[in-house]
Motif scaffolding. Structure first.
Motif, PDB file in Angstrom:
ATOM      1  N   ALA A 109      29.159  56.345  61.562  1.00 37.56           N
ATOM      2  CA  ALA A 109      28.392  57.583  61.651  1.00 37.56           C
ATOM      3  C   ALA A 109      28.430  58.278  60.302  1.00 37.56           C
ATOM      4  N   VAL A 110      27.262  58.600  59.779  1.00 37.94           N
ATOM      5  CA  VAL A 110      27.124  59.203  58.456  1.00 37.94           C
ATOM      6  C   VAL A 110      26.358  60.512  58.594  1.00 37.94           C
ATOM      7  N   ASN A 111      26.835  61.538  57.921  1.00 36.77           N
ATOM      8  CA  ASN A 111      26.166  62.834  57.911  1.00 36.77           C
ATOM      9  C   ASN A 111      25.368  62.973  56.615  1.00 36.77           C
ATOM     10  N   GLN A 112      24.060  63.132  56.727  1.00 27.89           N
ATOM     11  CA  GLN A 112      23.211  63.369  55.560  1.00 27.89           C
ATOM     12  C   GLN A 112      22.951  64.857  55.481  1.00 27.89           C
ATOM     13  N   ILE A 113      23.364  65.465  54.355  1.00 26.43           N
ATOM     14  CA  ILE A 113      23.354  66.927  54.269  1.00 26.43           C
ATOM     15  C   ILE A 113      23.148  67.365  52.830  1.00 26.43           C
ATOM     16  N   ASP A 114      22.621  68.562  52.650  1.00 22.40           N
ATOM     17  CA  ASP A 114      22.437  69.136  51.320  1.00 22.40           C
ATOM     18  C   ASP A 114      23.796  69.329  50.646  1.00 22.40           C
ATOM     19  N   ILE A 115      23.872  69.059  49.361  1.00 24.27           N
ATOM     20  CA  ILE A 115      25.146  69.096  48.647  1.00 24.27           C
ATOM     21  C   ILE A 115      25.794  70.479  48.692  1.00 24.27           C
ATOM     22  N   GLU A 116      25.009  71.542  48.613  1.00 23.94           N
ATOM     23  CA  GLU A 116      25.602  72.880  48.614  1.00 23.94           C
ATOM     24  C   GLU A 116      26.153  73.230  49.995  1.00 23.94           C
ATOM     25  N   ASP A 117      25.485  72.802  51.063  1.00 22.65           N
ATOM     26  CA  ASP A 117      26.021  72.999  52.415  1.00 22.65           C
ATOM     27  C   ASP A 117      27.285  72.171  52.606  1.00 22.65           C
ATOM     28  N   TYR A 118      27.293  70.972  52.056  1.00 23.10           N
ATOM     29  CA  TYR A 118      28.488  70.124  52.090  1.00 23.10           C
ATOM     30  C   TYR A 118      29.672  70.834  51.439  1.00 23.10           C
ATOM     31  N   LEU A 119      29.429  71.462  50.296  1.00 20.84           N
ATOM     32  CA  LEU A 119      30.512  72.126  49.568  1.00 20.84           C
ATOM     33  C   LEU A 119      31.104  73.290  50.347  1.00 20.84           C
ATOM     34  N   LYS A 120      30.273  74.000  51.113  1.00 17.81           N
ATOM     35  CA  LYS A 120      30.793  75.116  51.909  1.00 17.81           C
ATOM     36  C   LYS A 120      31.811  74.618  52.928  1.00 17.81           C
ATOM     37  N   SER A 121      31.591  73.435  53.467  1.00 16.08           N
ATOM     38  CA  SER A 121      32.558  72.867  54.403  1.00 16.08           C
ATOM     39  C   SER A 121      33.783  72.329  53.684  1.00 16.08           C
ATOM     40  N   ALA A 136      34.740  75.241  44.232  1.00 21.64           N
ATOM     41  CA  ALA A 136      33.338  74.866  44.397  1.00 21.64           C
ATOM     42  C   ALA A 136      32.860  74.065  43.193  1.00 21.64           C
ATOM     43  N   VAL A 137      33.227  74.494  42.005  1.00 28.05           N
ATOM     44  CA  VAL A 137      32.810  73.795  40.783  1.00 28.05           C
ATOM     45  C   VAL A 137      33.428  72.410  40.704  1.00 28.05           C
ATOM     46  N   ILE A 138      34.733  72.289  40.981  1.00 29.60           N
ATOM     47  CA  ILE A 138      35.354  70.966  40.816  1.00 29.60           C
ATOM     48  C   ILE A 138      34.953  70.014  41.939  1.00 29.60           C
ATOM     49  N   SER A 139      34.727  70.539  43.149  1.00 32.15           N
ATOM     50  CA  SER A 139      34.281  69.669  44.245  1.00 32.15           C
ATOM     51  C   SER A 139      32.875  69.137  43.966  1.00 32.15           C
ATOM     52  N   ARG A 140      32.014  69.992  43.418  1.00 30.57           N
ATOM     53  CA  ARG A 140      30.654  69.570  43.055  1.00 30.57           C
ATOM     54  C   ARG A 140      30.708  68.554  41.912  1.00 30.57           C
ATOM     55  N   SER A 141      31.511  68.853  40.908  1.00 31.20           N
ATOM     56  CA  SER A 141      31.615  67.957  39.747  1.00 31.20           C
ATOM     57  C   SER A 141      32.172  66.606  40.152  1.00 31.20           C
ATOM     58  N   TRP A 142      33.250  66.627  40.946  1.00 30.04           N
ATOM     59  CA  TRP A 142      33.868  65.363  41.368  1.00 30.04           C
ATOM     60  C   TRP A 142      32.874  64.502  42.134  1.00 30.04           C
ATOM     61  N   LEU A 143      32.139  65.114  43.062  1.00 28.21           N
ATOM     62  CA  LEU A 143      31.190  64.372  43.877  1.00 28.21           C
ATOM     63  C   LEU A 143      30.122  63.703  43.015  1.00 28.21           C
ATOM     64  N   GLU A 177      26.675  74.549  39.244  1.00 27.71           N
ATOM     65  CA  GLU A 177      27.597  74.531  38.106  1.00 27.71           C
ATOM     66  C   GLU A 177      28.542  73.339  38.190  1.00 27.71           C
ATOM     67  N   VAL A 178      28.730  72.652  37.065  1.00 24.40           N
ATOM     68  CA  VAL A 178      29.665  71.535  36.966  1.00 24.40           C
ATOM     69  C   VAL A 178      30.411  71.633  35.650  1.00 24.40           C
ATOM     70  N   LEU A 179      31.502  70.895  35.561  1.00 28.44           N
ATOM     71  CA  LEU A 179      32.234  70.765  34.302  1.00 28.44           C
ATOM     72  C   LEU A 179      31.749  69.513  33.581  1.00 28.44           C
ATOM     73  N   MET A 180      31.498  69.646  32.284  1.00 35.41           N
ATOM     74  CA  MET A 180      30.984  68.551  31.479  1.00 35.41           C
ATOM     75  C   MET A 180      31.916  68.305  30.290  1.00 35.41           C
ATOM     76  N   TYR A 181      31.973  67.047  29.869  1.00 33.44           N
ATOM     77  CA  TYR A 181      32.713  66.700  28.652  1.00 33.44           C
ATOM     78  C   TYR A 181      31.972  65.567  27.958  1.00 33.44           C
ATOM     79  N   ASP A 182      31.600  65.811  26.710  1.00 36.54           N
ATOM     80  CA  ASP A 182      30.928  64.789  25.903  1.00 36.54           C
ATOM     81  C   ASP A 182      29.687  64.231  26.614  1.00 36.54           C
TER      82      ASP A 182
END
Length: 443
Positions: free
Chosen positions: A107-119, A138-145, A215-220
């Motif tokens: 079973a897979v949940n297809q969902i918008d990334i920002e709604d995913y992050l709230k959970s 929120a920033v690191i969870s989004r970046s990691w994903l 927002e995400v963290l970036m390097y190089d």
């Protein structure tokens, strides 16, 4: 942007559709209690009060009214193989997909990334955490994903990806993203906790996600692989000591403390340095006894683990032999010694030599060590060993005295919670744990 999150798998999956859901292929409507059974030839049988429906896989059930519909998955395992493992029913927004997975029907949940992050934020910690911690997470969870999705794309381009190096007397292994090929991420601690709308969210969680939207963290020029763990134990670890031998310059090792209160840190790669550090009680952000702060960052089942900064467990000779056989497939007879071969910069053991009466075997990296020496997982691999000898010289008990909870790479969740409680702004929390990384807005 929508993502696909793997929730549960098995020969049979039970769920409740709260509202009408439409099968995208047949245009049929489904609702209520349903049991899904995997059939041969990539089909699934849906069984409900209306009878049986045999449909091809993959099957996508999309809510007719997305704002008012949801679905409940029965008996979802959380904390798999960890000491807090349990099953619970979980409720989700978005689409429900049934696919042929590696372990049967999935079973897979297809969902918008920002709604995913709230959970995720409400699942990884309490929704009542400080706004600065919520924004940072929120920033690191989004970046990691996003970094993991890109890594999956790169892995698909490689002919061979080897995460295990085994010889006659050693096994060095790490566990990472390559285990998921059927969806973007899983919903448990292997990736990051995602428990749908089961975990209570708050206006602060929504505000934190919306305030950092995109927002995400970036390097190089690359999105950062923003790892995190519950408690670093006072010093953070290097990525390459835990996972693949790849250096990420923004994942450095440093004392998790205010620059003005730093305690001189010994060389934790040495046994003498590791022992003095692990036995000590140093001034670190994550050396926290404030229950108000702890309750912000730890959900109820996490609070069953009160001794996360420094801890101790005792294993009898019999228990240790049983664990090594059951968890690592090792039958080494009477265990004479546990010898750190290599430690990381946080004192975490990277390779551990197990000396027995019938042979010697070396295991690593840190998660393999934690799995082999516990019914679930040790809190961390940053530990020293004390031996209790019987009169005949046989070791009767091994006492492991350790530091931290988790791999210790990147953000320390309890340390970040303390920083947030002190009023430290989220950008400064991020720059503390991911040094040299830059905050950028992708959308």
């Amino acid at each position: 942007m929508e993502i696909r999150v793997g929730i549960i798998s098995g020969e049979e999956i039970s769920f409740i559709l709260k509202g009408n859901f439409r099968d995208a292929m047949s245009n049929n409507l489904f609702s209520g209690e349903i049991v899904a059974l995997q059939e041969k030839n990539s089909h699934v049988m849906l069984k409900n009060d209306m009878g049986l429906s045999k449909l091809p896989l993959p099957l996508t059930l999309e809510p007719v009214d997305a704002s008012n519909a949801s679905f409940i998955l029965r008996d979802v395992c959380i904390g798999k193989d960890f000491h807090w493992q349990r099953s619970e029913d979980q409720e989700f927004k978005g689409k429900l997909q049934l696919i042929v997975g590696q372990e049967g029907l999935a079973a897979v949940n297809q969902i918008d990334i920002e709604d995913y992050l709230k959970s995720v934020i409400s699942s990884e910690m309490s929704a009542s955490s400080s706004i600065n911690l919520l924004k940072a997470h929120a920033v690191i969870s989004r970046s990691w994903l996003l970094a993991q999705i890109r890594k999956t794309e790169k892995l698909a381009e490689e002919e061979v990806y080897n995460s295990c190096h085994k010889t006659e007397d050693s096994c060095i292994r790490w566990y990472d993203r390559e285990e998921h090929t059927d969806y973007d991420v899983c919903a448990d601690d292997h990736c990051q906790r995602y428990q749908g709308i089961t975990r209570a969210t708050s206006p602060a969680v929504s505000d934190a996600v919306e305030a950092t939207r995109g927002e995400v963290l970036m390097y190089d020029g690359e999105i950062c692989d923003t790892r995190f763990s519950k408690c670093c134990g006072g010093v953070t670890e290097l990525f390459e000591n835990v996972w693949e031998p790849k250096v990420h310059p923004y994942l450095q090792s440093f004392a998790d403390a205010d620059a003005g209160s730093l305690t001189p840190i010994p060389d934790l790669r040495t046994e003498a340095g590791a022992e003095s550090w692990i036995r000590g009680n140093f001034d670190s952000y994550c050396n926290c006894k404030d229950h108000e702060v702890i309750n912000q960052v730890l959900n109820s089942y996490d609070r069953e683990t009160p001794d996360f900064y420094r801890w101790k467990i005792v294993l009898s000779q019999e228990e240790l032999q049983h664990l090594l056989k059951e968890k690592a497939g090792l039958e080494l007879g009477e265990i004479h010694d546990l010898i750190p071969v290599e430690r990381g910069v946080s004192g975490r053991i990277i390779q551990l030599k197990i000396v027995g009466s019938k042979g010697t075997f070396t295991i690593g990296k840190e998660l393999e060590i934690r799995r082999a020496l516990s019914k679930s997982h040790l809190y961390s691999s940053a530990f020293i060993v004390e031996k209790s000898l019987q009169r005949n010289g046989i070791v009767s008990y091994f006492t492991l005295i350790g530091a931290g909870w988790g791999h210790g790479v990147g953000l320390c969740q309890i340390g970040a919670a303390v920083m947030g409680a002190k009023g430290i702004e989220y950008r400064k929390i991020l720059s503390h744990y991911f040094r040299g990384a830059e905050l950028q807005k992708l959308w």
